[in-house]
Design a protein around this motif. Structure first.
Motif, PDB file in Angstrom:
ATOM      1  N   PRO A 273       0.795  -1.237   0.000  1.00  0.00           N
ATOM      2  CA  PRO A 273       0.000   0.000   0.000  1.00  0.00           C
ATOM      3  C   PRO A 273       0.823   1.282   0.000  1.00  0.00           C
ATOM      4  O   PRO A 273       0.256   2.372   0.093  1.00  0.00           O
ATOM      5  CB  PRO A 273      -0.790  -0.131   1.306  1.00  0.00           C
ATOM      6  N   ALA A 274       2.133   1.177  -0.133  1.00  0.00           N
ATOM      7  CA  ALA A 274       2.979   2.355   0.054  1.00  0.00           C
ATOM      8  C   ALA A 274       2.824   3.388  -1.054  1.00  0.00           C
ATOM      9  O   ALA A 274       2.976   4.589  -0.819  1.00  0.00           O
ATOM     10  CB  ALA A 274       4.447   1.929   0.154  1.00  0.00           C
ATOM     11  N   VAL A 275       2.548   2.950  -2.275  1.00  0.00           N
ATOM     12  CA  VAL A 275       2.470   3.857  -3.423  1.00  0.00           C
ATOM     13  C   VAL A 275       1.053   3.814  -3.974  1.00  0.00           C
ATOM     14  O   VAL A 275       0.499   2.734  -4.216  1.00  0.00           O
ATOM     15  CB  VAL A 275       3.492   3.472  -4.513  1.00  0.00           C
ATOM     16  N   ASN A 276       0.455   4.986  -4.202  1.00  0.00           N
ATOM     17  CA  ASN A 276      -0.973   5.063  -4.484  1.00  0.00           C
ATOM     18  C   ASN A 276      -1.300   5.122  -5.967  1.00  0.00           C
ATOM     19  O   ASN A 276      -0.507   5.584  -6.784  1.00  0.00           O
ATOM     20  CB  ASN A 276      -1.570   6.290  -3.787  1.00  0.00           C
ATOM     21  N   SER A 277      -2.524   4.687  -6.245  1.00  0.00           N
ATOM     22  CA  SER A 277      -3.104   4.780  -7.586  1.00  0.00           C
ATOM     23  C   SER A 277      -4.547   5.262  -7.448  1.00  0.00           C
ATOM     24  O   SER A 277      -5.104   5.300  -6.348  1.00  0.00           O
ATOM     25  CB  SER A 277      -3.061   3.427  -8.293  1.00  0.00           C
ATOM     26  N   ALA A 278      -5.161   5.619  -8.580  1.00  0.00           N
ATOM     27  CA  ALA A 278      -6.524   6.163  -8.544  1.00  0.00           C
ATOM     28  C   ALA A 278      -7.226   5.889  -9.868  1.00  0.00           C
ATOM     29  O   ALA A 278      -6.592   5.541 -10.877  1.00  0.00           O
ATOM     30  CB  ALA A 278      -6.490   7.669  -8.266  1.00  0.00           C
ATOM     31  N   LEU A 279      -8.542   6.058  -9.852  1.00  0.00           N
ATOM     32  CA  LEU A 279      -9.343   5.877 -11.056  1.00  0.00           C
ATOM     33  C   LEU A 279     -10.377   6.994 -11.124  1.00  0.00           C
ATOM     34  O   LEU A 279     -11.146   7.204 -10.172  1.00  0.00           O
ATOM     35  CB  LEU A 279     -10.045   4.513 -11.017  1.00  0.00           C
ATOM     36  N   LEU A 280     -10.358   7.748 -12.225  1.00  0.00           N
ATOM     37  CA  LEU A 280     -11.424   8.700 -12.520  1.00  0.00           C
ATOM     38  C   LEU A 280     -12.517   7.973 -13.297  1.00  0.00           C
ATOM     39  O   LEU A 280     -12.219   7.152 -14.177  1.00  0.00           O
ATOM     40  CB  LEU A 280     -10.895   9.863 -13.357  1.00  0.00           C
ATOM     41  N   ILE A 281     -13.781   8.289 -12.996  1.00  0.00           N
ATOM     42  CA  ILE A 281     -14.918   7.607 -13.610  1.00  0.00           C
ATOM     43  C   ILE A 281     -15.950   8.656 -14.006  1.00  0.00           C
ATOM     44  O   ILE A 281     -16.233   9.592 -13.244  1.00  0.00           O
ATOM     45  CB  ILE A 281     -15.551   6.601 -12.630  1.00  0.00           C
ATOM     46  N   ASP A 282     -16.543   8.490 -15.190  1.00  0.00           N
ATOM     47  CA  ASP A 282     -17.558   9.432 -15.638  1.00  0.00           C
ATOM     48  C   ASP A 282     -18.451   8.778 -16.689  1.00  0.00           C
ATOM     49  O   ASP A 282     -18.091   7.748 -17.275  1.00  0.00           O
ATOM     50  CB  ASP A 282     -16.895  10.691 -16.217  1.00  0.00           C
TER      51      ASP A 282
END
Length: 539
Positions: A273-282
């Motif tokens: 979990p040390a390095v983050n990711s993300a997801l944009l949704i639309d």
């Protein structure tokens, strides 16, 4: 041909299937005949003599095969729809347009335009953003963001929230889920044939690619789970918050059975979990086929610029239209130029030589339209011999993967394949399709396979049939067909529904030359990871 005026609501989608046929030389410059569609005062080109054309067995020597045109109405109102075929330069050589399955579809949109998570449940780190985030929404003003930041939860909690088990998410092949966040849409009731789609953009601070910490985005449809993207995808730089982004792409899924479903979308940290990711949704929406716009004869309609020419509709001539996942950044096969014209009905469908320079290669207000051709196939069915000599003179690769490619026999343009082991028929996307297709490719006369070094035999002989290309990414047919399913490589076909990411991985490059993308999600969409050509002469 012009239909009676239709009254629509904003968000409804007009679609129809078309096939352009011609006797002109290809490609055409002076005599570049073309097919058109008009929506009130706007025009769009469907195809011309510069499109991908194939040998035809009817009275026209060449055809594009069936494709689909679609247009989303952004405002409500009453519109006229016209479809036409046009001779340019002279009237000596004829062209035609087959038209079928014209329909009007409605869409339910479950975006985030309320500025909150109305219609959604959330778990973990989720928020709503405008373009101030640094990226524009694909629909309206607001977009959703889920991340693996501090408020993210464990893989077990995510699985329970989505009605899955943690082993299902880990089985996507990226490793154990260290932490994740997700959205879940309220249960939706759909009919068979309805299509779910949404736009997504994956953001990460992980290395790209990262073999050890392969963070990923995923979608669940009730008990079915699909990976959207991971660190092996193609990335651009973003900002200080997230170093890399894929840019917005699109996922879509066609429901083969009616019923009530739950839809979940998530992003996960793999292993650490040390390095983050993300997801944009639309722009999540459900498109439903609500009505048919009546054609003149309830069957296949033919437009020809020769008043004396008559074409009999061909049996089984309508190709199925793949409705699944094309990345927004992926150029569709033979996307046509779209245009605005103030000529109204000028030059539409009357077979006379009228000016088209006002709209060819110009920009257009028809920004909601798209044209998709049917899958790329090699057609040997017109051969009078039992077998056709085929050579594979060119095999080129611009990829790190050790890919295998080839051809396999299909029963129809929908891609139906018969498993030589069991005799069972499979359509693209059905369980068992991949194995059946690759087994077909290994049978003498039914297919061929080869690696990036090409094929040893100078000539192979294939039976009179339709053949579809395939690519095994960084693997071999033997590896795919062995008893160990855990080591199966990804396989990509001409039919997006058969591909693990539902993306288009194949493009016809002309002269029976095919280009593949070998990365899940479509990679960089340059279609040069492996290219090959097939030469044959039909007697």
């Amino acid at each position: 041909m012009q239909f009676i005026p239709i009254t629509v609501e904003a968000g409804e989608i007009l679609s129809f299937d078309w096939n352009f046929l011609t006797n002109e030389s290809i490609p055409g410059t002076v005599y570049n005949d073309l097919g058109l569609v008009s929506i009130s005062s706007d025009l769009a080109k469907l195809a011309d003599t510069n499109s991908n054309l194939f040998r035809s067995s009817n009275s026209f020597g060449l055809e594009t095969n069936y494709g689909t045109f679609s247009y989303e109405f952004t405002t409500a109102g009453t519109f006229t729809v016209g479809i036409a075929v046009v001779d340019t330069g002279n009237q000596a050589v004829d062209s035609a347009l087959l038209i079928d399955n014209l329909r009007l579809e409605s869409a339910q949109v479950f975006g985030f335009e309320t500025g909150d998570f109305t219609d959604w449940q959330v778990i973990g780190d989720a928020s709503i953003h405008t373009a101030e985030f640094g990226l524009n929404p694909t629909e309206g003003t607001f977009q959703a963001l889920i991340t693996t930041n501090d408020n993210a939860v464990s893989g077990e909690e995510i699985a329970s929230f989505l009605g899955l088990n943690s082993a299902q998410i880990s089985s996507l092949g990226n490793g154990n889920v260290a932490e994740a966040s997700a959205l879940q849409l309220m249960p939706i009731t759909v009919k068979a044939g309805d299509v779910l789609s949404f736009d997504w953009n994956f953001l990460t601070n992980e290395s790209t690619p990262s073999s050890s910490f392969n963070d990923f985005g995923f979608v669940s449809i009730s008990n079915s789970l699909f990976e959207l993207v991971d660190t092996n995808s193609s990335f651009d730089s973003f900002n200080s918050q997230f170093r890399s982004q894929t840019g917005y792409g699109s996922f879509s899924y066609e429901f083969t059975q009616g019923g009530t479903y739950t839809i979940g979308i998530g992003v996960a940290d793999a292993e650490d979990p040390a390095v983050n990711s993300a997801l944009l949704i639309d722009n999540l929406k459900i498109v439903s086929n609500t009505s048919k716009v009546k054609l003149s004869n309830q069957s296949e309609t033919v437009l020809s610029n020769d008043a004396n020419e008559l074409i009999s509709p061909r049996a089984n001539s309508h190709s199925s239209v793949t409705k699944l996942s094309t990345s927004e950044s992926s150029p569709l096969t033979d996307v046509t130029s779209v245009t605005t014209s103030n000529q109204s009905e000028t030059g539409l469908g009357n077979g006379v030589n009228e000016p088209i320079s006002d709209f060819v290669n110009s920009q257009s207000s028809l920004t909601q339209s798209s044209t998709t051709n049917s899958p790329e196939l090699i057609d040997l069915t017109s051969s009078t011999n039992q077998s056709v000599p085929v050579t594979i003179p060119v095999v080129e690769s611009d990829a790190a993967f050790e890919n295998f490619a080839g051809l396999y026999a299909v029963e129809n343009s929908r891609g139906t394949v018969i498993d030589p082991l069991t005799g069972q028929r499979f359509d693209p996307g059905e369980a068992g399709y991949i194995g059946a297709a690759i087994r077909q490719s290994q049978l003498p006369g039914k297919g061929v396979s080869f690696n990036r070094d090409g094929i040893d035999a100078a000539t192979i002989f294939l039976e009179s049939s339709l053949y579809a290309p395939f690519l095994i990414a960084d693997g071999t047919p033997e590896k795919l067909l062995d008893a160990n399913s855990a080591n199966d490589p990804a396989v990509y076909f001409a039919f997006a529904n058969a591909n693990p990411d539902r993306q288009n991985h194949l493009r016809a490059l002309g002269n029976n030359t095919f280009g593949f993308e070998d990365m899940f999600g479509g990679g960089d969409f340059d279609f040069n990871d492996l290219t090959f050509s097939a030469d044959y002469a039909i007697a």
